[in-house]
Design a protein around this motif. Sequence first.
Motif, PDB file in Angstrom:
ATOM      1  N   ASN A 173      34.722  34.108 -34.336  1.00  0.00           N
ATOM      2  CA  ASN A 173      35.487  35.080 -35.108  1.00  0.00           C
ATOM      3  C   ASN A 173      35.001  35.105 -36.559  1.00  0.00           C
ATOM      4  O   ASN A 173      35.138  34.119 -37.294  1.00  0.00           O
ATOM      5  CB  ASN A 173      36.976  34.725 -35.057  1.00  0.00           C
TER       6      ASN A 173
ATOM      7  N   CYS B 262      49.142  49.722 -37.737  1.00  0.00           N
ATOM      8  CA  CYS B 262      48.509  49.433 -36.456  1.00  0.00           C
ATOM      9  C   CYS B 262      46.998  49.530 -36.618  1.00  0.00           C
ATOM     10  O   CYS B 262      46.488  49.969 -37.651  1.00  0.00           O
ATOM     11  CB  CYS B 262      49.001  50.387 -35.375  1.00  0.00           C
TER      12      CYS B 262
ATOM     13  N   SER C  95      43.039  47.552 -36.140  1.00  0.00           N
ATOM     14  CA  SER C  95      42.431  46.229 -36.309  1.00  0.00           C
ATOM     15  C   SER C  95      42.919  45.518 -37.567  1.00  0.00           C
ATOM     16  O   SER C  95      43.065  44.294 -37.587  1.00  0.00           O
ATOM     17  CB  SER C  95      40.908  46.365 -36.348  1.00  0.00           C
TER      18      SER C  95
ATOM     19  N   LYS D 207      45.946  42.988 -37.867  1.00  0.00           N
ATOM     20  CA  LYS D 207      45.796  41.579 -37.496  1.00  0.00           C
ATOM     21  C   LYS D 207      45.388  40.705 -38.681  1.00  0.00           C
ATOM     22  O   LYS D 207      45.343  39.481 -38.563  1.00  0.00           O
ATOM     23  CB  LYS D 207      44.745  41.448 -36.380  1.00  0.00           C
ATOM     24  N   ASN D 208      45.094  41.336 -39.828  1.00  0.00           N
ATOM     25  CA  ASN D 208      44.667  40.580 -41.005  1.00  0.00           C
ATOM     26  C   ASN D 208      45.909  40.167 -41.798  1.00  0.00           C
ATOM     27  O   ASN D 208      46.467  40.941 -42.565  1.00  0.00           O
ATOM     28  CB  ASN D 208      43.730  41.432 -41.870  1.00  0.00           C
ATOM     29  N   SER D 209      46.348  38.939 -41.594  1.00  0.00           N
ATOM     30  CA  SER D 209      47.612  38.489 -42.204  1.00  0.00           C
ATOM     31  C   SER D 209      47.534  38.469 -43.729  1.00  0.00           C
ATOM     32  O   SER D 209      48.543  38.686 -44.408  1.00  0.00           O
ATOM     33  CB  SER D 209      47.976  37.096 -41.675  1.00  0.00           C
TER      34      SER D 209
ATOM     35  N   VAL E  45      54.334  45.206 -38.217  1.00  0.00           N
ATOM     36  CA  VAL E  45      53.188  45.307 -37.321  1.00  0.00           C
ATOM     37  C   VAL E  45      53.711  45.253 -35.890  1.00  0.00           C
ATOM     38  O   VAL E  45      54.720  44.597 -35.614  1.00  0.00           O
ATOM     39  CB  VAL E  45      52.158  44.179 -37.558  1.00  0.00           C
TER      40      VAL E  45
ATOM     41  N   ASP F  45      47.784  45.910 -27.681  1.00  0.00           N
ATOM     42  CA  ASP F  45      46.377  45.697 -27.996  1.00  0.00           C
ATOM     43  C   ASP F  45      45.969  46.732 -29.045  1.00  0.00           C
ATOM     44  O   ASP F  45      46.097  47.940 -28.823  1.00  0.00           O
ATOM     45  CB  ASP F  45      45.549  45.854 -26.719  1.00  0.00           C
ATOM     46  N   SER F  46      45.486  46.265 -30.195  1.00  0.00           N
ATOM     47  CA  SER F  46      45.176  47.190 -31.293  1.00  0.00           C
ATOM     48  C   SER F  46      44.157  48.244 -30.876  1.00  0.00           C
ATOM     49  O   SER F  46      44.178  49.378 -31.368  1.00  0.00           O
ATOM     50  CB  SER F  46      44.661  46.413 -32.511  1.00  0.00           C
TER      51      SER F  46
END
Length: 526
Positions: free
Chosen positions: A333, A430, A432, A435-437, A454, A459-460
């Motif tokens: 990742n 919403c 990708s 998912k970036n906190s 969020v 699934d994004s």
Amino acid sequence: MSFVADWFVGIDIGTNSIRVAILNDRNVLVGTSEHEIAVLHHPTDSSVVTQDTAQVWSQLERCITDSLEQARTVEHGNVKSFCCGATCSLVVESKDGSNVILWMDHRGEPDTINSKMKQNHPKMLQRLGGSIIAEMALPKIKEYLKSDSTPLKIYDLHDWIECMLSGDTLEVPNYNTDNIGIDGSLKGFPLETLSEFDINLKEHQIGRAESVPYPGIPFAGTPIAKLAPSLAERWNAPNAVVCSGVIDCYSSFFALQNKQIDPEKNLVMVAGTSTCYLGVSKTPKDAPPGIWGPFHLTQDHWFYEGGLSCSGILFESLFENHPAAKNLDKSKNLFQQIEDLVDSFVQREELSSAWQLVSKRVYIGDYLGNRTPFNDSSLSSLIIGSSLRPDDRDLACSYLSIIEYLALSTKMIVDCFCKSGFELKSLQVCGSQAKNSRLMSLLALILETIDVYVPIGLDSKLIGAQGSSMLGGSSPKDVELQLVSPDSDENLKELLLEKQKIMFELLEKQQEINRRLSPYTSRSHE
């Protein structure tokens, strides 16, 4: 006798891939698929960006076939509908073939169209953010017509997909008669208005599947045709219909419905390669400056859209082009590796916050122009405080600067809505970037009185396809949401709000510079 479910096929044509999701009549996801599509950059003209229609169609066929095969291993079902969301791109058919002119293609010069629209159609221009920009359809088409004055057909991308899927047309009793292209797309403008901008097309050259008096547009999700017989036989879908689709960000909007969220007090942030911000009202009202709309997309709501042309693509570029990115392990990742780098520098330099690493950096990532609030495609990127040492520390700082730019730009767009009377209470994110906190907690900090949510359990990559499925008739279901906790650093909030003012001033200054230089420059010299 076994239960037979109804299936609704949702399609999402993104910039880099095609996704298909099949929801049944209980809103259960029973089949999915994704296949990549290539983005083609012209070898000598960077403004020309296209895709291959043959590849787009073949990959879509694969996605639908794969999704249906998967669904049939889960349950028995009848395919009821197909509905498509697609990027705001164009498909041009000529005697020499066809191709996609991608949304990020900047071949067209909007200045002449802007001046004529400002003079003759000021209210129309206001609804397009106050300015036609190069991403919109009209400048691209005008430029294309210089080389081919007799194209067979020109389509908005989702219309082309609908035509490829469609057989016999159906009666459409209700449709939008607003006489404006949604988001500045091709379909929806009166022919005589297009002619004023030197876009001389006949009605048969504007491709669409539905049988509706031009320039009417079916409301999103309206059944417009039966599925083509050959496709109905291949996919065992004899009674399926094709529904009127949308630009891809709108399909994501429909996947995020929740009865606890008032849609008129909510903004949906669809954050992918680019980012779109969608608000709605039950009755039309003037759009905020720099915001597109209102567009009568559904019978119940009018839609408003702001946007960032570059968002997720900035991270992609960082991973591909920063010299220190070669040290990252591409099998793991990438975001987590950079997050680990950030943490290591915070500890090594004994900082109280990661944001101290970029406290004197100001970064603007408008490489494809600024959509909101300036709606000016001549604006570009800018960085103050960059380093000559392209090492791991600079990689970490560049990553943080992108996040800061996205958060501050979002704040500017939210401010546009709020200052124009939209009583926003929530922001749903919403895609990708949800998912970036680090980005989400920064947004929650600087938006202050606006709750940031969020989605959970979605699934994004599939949100757009699922939204298209819902438009096509699957039963709506409340999405589960998680409230984001803000970063707790109040000093950071004051710093960021000051940086937001600086960003705005720099964009205004860049506009002034462009005006001062315009007498000495031309496109041929760029």
